[in-house]
Design an enzyme around this catalytic site. Structure first.
Site, PDB file in Angstrom:
ATOM      1  CE  LYS A  13      -2.256  -1.082   3.841  1.00 46.96           C
ATOM      2  NZ  LYS A  13      -1.686  -2.394   4.194  1.00 46.96           N
ATOM      3  NE  ARG A 173       1.981  -4.661  11.251  1.00 49.15           N
ATOM      4  CZ  ARG A 173       2.983  -4.508  10.396  1.00 49.15           C
ATOM      5  NH1 ARG A 173       4.152  -5.079  10.606  1.00 49.15           N
ATOM      6  NH2 ARG A 173       2.833  -3.770   9.314  1.00 49.15           N
TER       7      ARG A 173
HETATM    8  P1  AMP Z   1       0.774   0.353   9.064  1.00 51.14           P
HETATM    9  O1  AMP Z   1       2.016   1.136   8.864  1.00 51.14           O
HETATM   10  O2  AMP Z   1      -0.374   0.855   8.244  1.00 51.14           O
HETATM   11  O3  AMP Z   1       0.983  -1.137   8.921  1.00 51.14           O
HETATM   12  O4  AMP Z   1       0.330   0.592  10.588  1.00 51.14           O
HETATM   13  C1  AMP Z   1       1.169   0.247  11.667  1.00 51.14           C
HETATM   14  C2  AMP Z   1       0.334   0.119  12.937  1.00 51.14           C
HETATM   15  O5  AMP Z   1      -0.299   1.370  13.232  1.00 51.14           O
HETATM   16  C3  AMP Z   1      -0.800  -0.891  12.879  1.00 51.14           C
HETATM   17  O6  AMP Z   1      -0.367  -2.212  13.155  1.00 51.14           O
HETATM   18  C4  AMP Z   1      -1.740  -0.339  13.949  1.00 51.14           C
HETATM   19  O7  AMP Z   1      -1.268  -0.628  15.254  1.00 51.14           O
HETATM   20  C5  AMP Z   1      -1.623   1.161  13.743  1.00 51.14           C
HETATM   21  N1  AMP Z   1      -2.593   1.676  12.746  1.00 51.14           N
HETATM   22  C6  AMP Z   1      -2.318   2.234  11.532  1.00 51.14           C
HETATM   23  N2  AMP Z   1      -3.443   2.605  10.900  1.00 51.14           N
HETATM   24  C7  AMP Z   1      -4.467   2.278  11.737  1.00 51.14           C
HETATM   25  C8  AMP Z   1      -5.887   2.369  11.651  1.00 51.14           C
HETATM   26  N3  AMP Z   1      -6.501   2.905  10.568  1.00 51.14           N
HETATM   27  N4  AMP Z   1      -6.612   1.919  12.692  1.00 51.14           N
HETATM   28  C9  AMP Z   1      -6.030   1.397  13.794  1.00 51.14           C
HETATM   29  N5  AMP Z   1      -4.713   1.251  13.933  1.00 51.14           N
HETATM   30  C10 AMP Z   1      -3.920   1.685  12.923  1.00 51.14           C
END
Ligand code: AMP
Length: 215
Positions: A13, A173
């Site tokens: 993404k 995750r």
């Molecule tokens: P990402 O970089 O998008 O994989 O996000 C890393 C971490 O941030 C995730 O594992 C969640 O703990 C938190 N996170 C990011 N976006 C969200 C969201 N929209 N809702 C809840 N937690 C989020």
């Protein structure tokens, strides 16, 4: 363009969002990047989010909606936005719908990046990220390495493995994704907005997204 990028952690993404911003000036909004910046700066938001993130759990919906409401009202969103990592739950998707109605905006498409599980696991364990919160360039020790001494090619900051990219946190995750985020595929299918793309090459994915937005 105004799109949502859906997909498991490691589906690409962030990489795709960055490529799309060059196309029409739309901004990338990554809740993960915003949260990592807040954790690094140890703001109130960062302190609240840190534990959830390190455990590979989702940050509560109300905190995320506060961030998104403020972010989507910023003037740079007028050209369009690419939502990367948001929404992650059905309540977030419903809150986003209401927020966009309030702002008089509509999503063009929701792109579901469908990548096989073995590819995802390999990508996540070999992924490295620039530690500068304003850069957060993504690297891969196999396919896109940083400098030989581990520095970012764009800004020179150290490139690190994210705290949530240990095998335990990655497993958690992926479970969280299957349980909380995957139901959004059906949600957006019903909304008539979903386009699933299964290619692996970033260039091909970007082309398919551009085509689907023109339709
Ligand atoms: P990402 O970089 O998008 O994989 O996000 C890393 C971490 O941030 C995730 O594992 C969640 O703990 C938190 N996170 C990011 N976006 C969200 C969201 N929209 N809702 C809840 N937690 C989020």
């Amino acid at each position: 363009m105004r799109i949502v990028l859906l997909g498991a952690p490691g589906a690409g993404k962030g990489t795709i969002a960055k490529l799309l911003t060059d196309y029409d000036g739309s901004v990338q909004i990554s809740t993960g990047d915003i949260l990592r910046g807040a954790v690094k700066a140890q703001t109130e938001l960062g302190k609240k989010a840190q534990g959830y993130m390190e455990r590979g759990e989702l940050v509560p919906d109300d905190l995320i909606m506060e961030i998104m409401e403020a972010r989507l009202k910023e003037p740079d969103c007028e050209k369009g936005f690419i939502l990367d990592g948001f929404p992650r739950t059905i309540p977030q998707a419903e809150a986003l719908k209401k927020l966009l109605e309030k702002l008089n905006l509509k999503l063009d498409k929701v792109i579901n990046l469908d990548v096989p599980k073995d590819v995802i696991l390999d990508r996540l364990t070999t992924r490295r990220t620039c530690s500068n919160p304003d850069c957060q360039e993504i690297y891969n020790i196999k396919s896109k390495p940083p400098t030989p001494d581990g520095k970012c090619l764009k800004c020179g900051s150290p490139v690190v493995q994210r705290a949530d990219e240990t095998v335990e946190a990655i497993t958690k995750r992926l479970e969280t994704y299957n349980e909380k985020t995957a139901p959004l595929i059906e949600y957006y299918e019903k909304e008539g907005l979903l386009k699933t793309i299964s290619s692996l090459s970033s260039e091909e994915i970007v082309e398919k997204i551009k085509e689907s937005i023109k339709q």
